[in-house]
Design a protein around this motif. Structure first.
Motif, PDB file in Angstrom:
ATOM      1  N   LYS A 153      -8.239   9.373   8.096  1.00  0.00           N
ATOM      2  CA  LYS A 153      -7.849   7.971   7.938  1.00  0.00           C
ATOM      3  C   LYS A 153      -8.881   7.357   7.370  1.00  0.00           C
ATOM      4  CE  LYS A 153      -5.909   4.328   8.620  1.00  0.00           C
ATOM      5  NZ  LYS A 153      -5.393   2.642   9.114  1.00  0.00           N
TER       6      LYS A 153
ATOM      7  N   GLU B 137     -10.367   4.677   4.427  1.00  0.00           N
ATOM      8  CA  GLU B 137     -10.119   3.428   3.913  1.00  0.00           C
ATOM      9  C   GLU B 137     -11.422   2.849   2.955  1.00  0.00           C
ATOM     10  OE1 GLU B 137      -9.935  -1.473   4.790  1.00  0.00           O
ATOM     11  OE2 GLU B 137      -8.524   0.002   6.812  1.00  0.00           O
TER      12      GLU B 137
ATOM     13  N   GLU C 264     -12.231   0.978  -1.156  1.00  0.00           N
ATOM     14  CA  GLU C 264     -11.994  -0.628  -1.468  1.00  0.00           C
ATOM     15  C   GLU C 264     -12.219  -0.029  -2.655  1.00  0.00           C
ATOM     16  OE1 GLU C 264     -14.703  -3.739  -0.538  1.00  0.00           O
ATOM     17  OE2 GLU C 264     -14.152  -4.013   1.705  1.00  0.00           O
TER      18      GLU C 264
ATOM     19  N   PHE D 278      -0.579   7.550   0.199  1.00  0.00           N
ATOM     20  CA  PHE D 278      -1.283   6.809  -0.122  1.00  0.00           C
ATOM     21  C   PHE D 278      -0.958   4.723   0.643  1.00  0.00           C
ATOM     22  CE2 PHE D 278      -0.808   7.311  -4.052  1.00  0.00           C
ATOM     23  CZ  PHE D 278      -0.445   5.658  -4.392  1.00  0.00           C
ATOM     24  N   THR D 279      -1.382   4.178   1.566  1.00  0.00           N
ATOM     25  CA  THR D 279      -1.103   3.336   1.044  1.00  0.00           C
ATOM     26  C   THR D 279      -1.735   1.921   0.387  1.00  0.00           C
ATOM     27  OG1 THR D 279      -1.158   2.730   3.794  1.00  0.00           O
ATOM     28  CG2 THR D 279       0.607   3.629   3.532  1.00  0.00           C
ATOM     29  N   SER D 280      -1.001   1.033   0.241  1.00  0.00           N
ATOM     30  CA  SER D 280      -2.326  -0.428  -0.497  1.00  0.00           C
ATOM     31  C   SER D 280      -1.491  -1.703   0.355  1.00  0.00           C
ATOM     32  CB  SER D 280      -1.656  -0.657  -1.897  1.00  0.00           C
ATOM     33  OG  SER D 280      -1.400   0.237  -2.876  1.00  0.00           O
ATOM     34  N   LEU D 281      -2.386  -2.423   0.662  1.00  0.00           N
ATOM     35  CA  LEU D 281      -3.016  -3.148   1.549  1.00  0.00           C
ATOM     36  C   LEU D 281      -3.324  -4.535   0.938  1.00  0.00           C
ATOM     37  CD1 LEU D 281      -4.880  -2.012   4.825  1.00  0.00           C
ATOM     38  CD2 LEU D 281      -3.056  -1.855   4.229  1.00  0.00           C
TER      39      LEU D 281
ATOM     40  N   GLU E 285      -4.216  -8.035   0.755  1.00  0.00           N
ATOM     41  CA  GLU E 285      -5.283  -8.905   1.468  1.00  0.00           C
ATOM     42  C   GLU E 285      -4.694 -10.665   0.910  1.00  0.00           C
ATOM     43  OE1 GLU E 285      -9.441  -8.645   1.221  1.00  0.00           O
ATOM     44  OE2 GLU E 285      -9.248  -6.197   1.375  1.00  0.00           O
TER      45      GLU E 285
END
Length: 50
Positions: free
Chosen positions: A9, A11, A13, A45-48, A50
């Motif tokens: 996994k 992550e 930016e 993929f996943t977009s978070l 904020e």
């Protein structure tokens, strides 16, 4: 010789205009350069927010 699947996994930016698929493709290209890696792919993929 044994073969093992490893799942990571990661992550990252990135700028809003940058596509996650392109980032994933570049990460796969870099992983394939490592000795012994037979295949690398971006499966999801996943977009978070904020």
């Amino acid at each position: 010789m044994n073969r093992t699947n490893l799942f990571f996994k990661v992550e990252v930016e990135h700028d809003p205009g940058e596509k996650p698929e392109r980032i994933g493709d570049e990460i796969c290209r870099q992983i394939l350069k490592v000795y012994g890696v037979r295949q690398a792919e971006l499966s999801n993929f996943t977009s978070l927010e904020e």
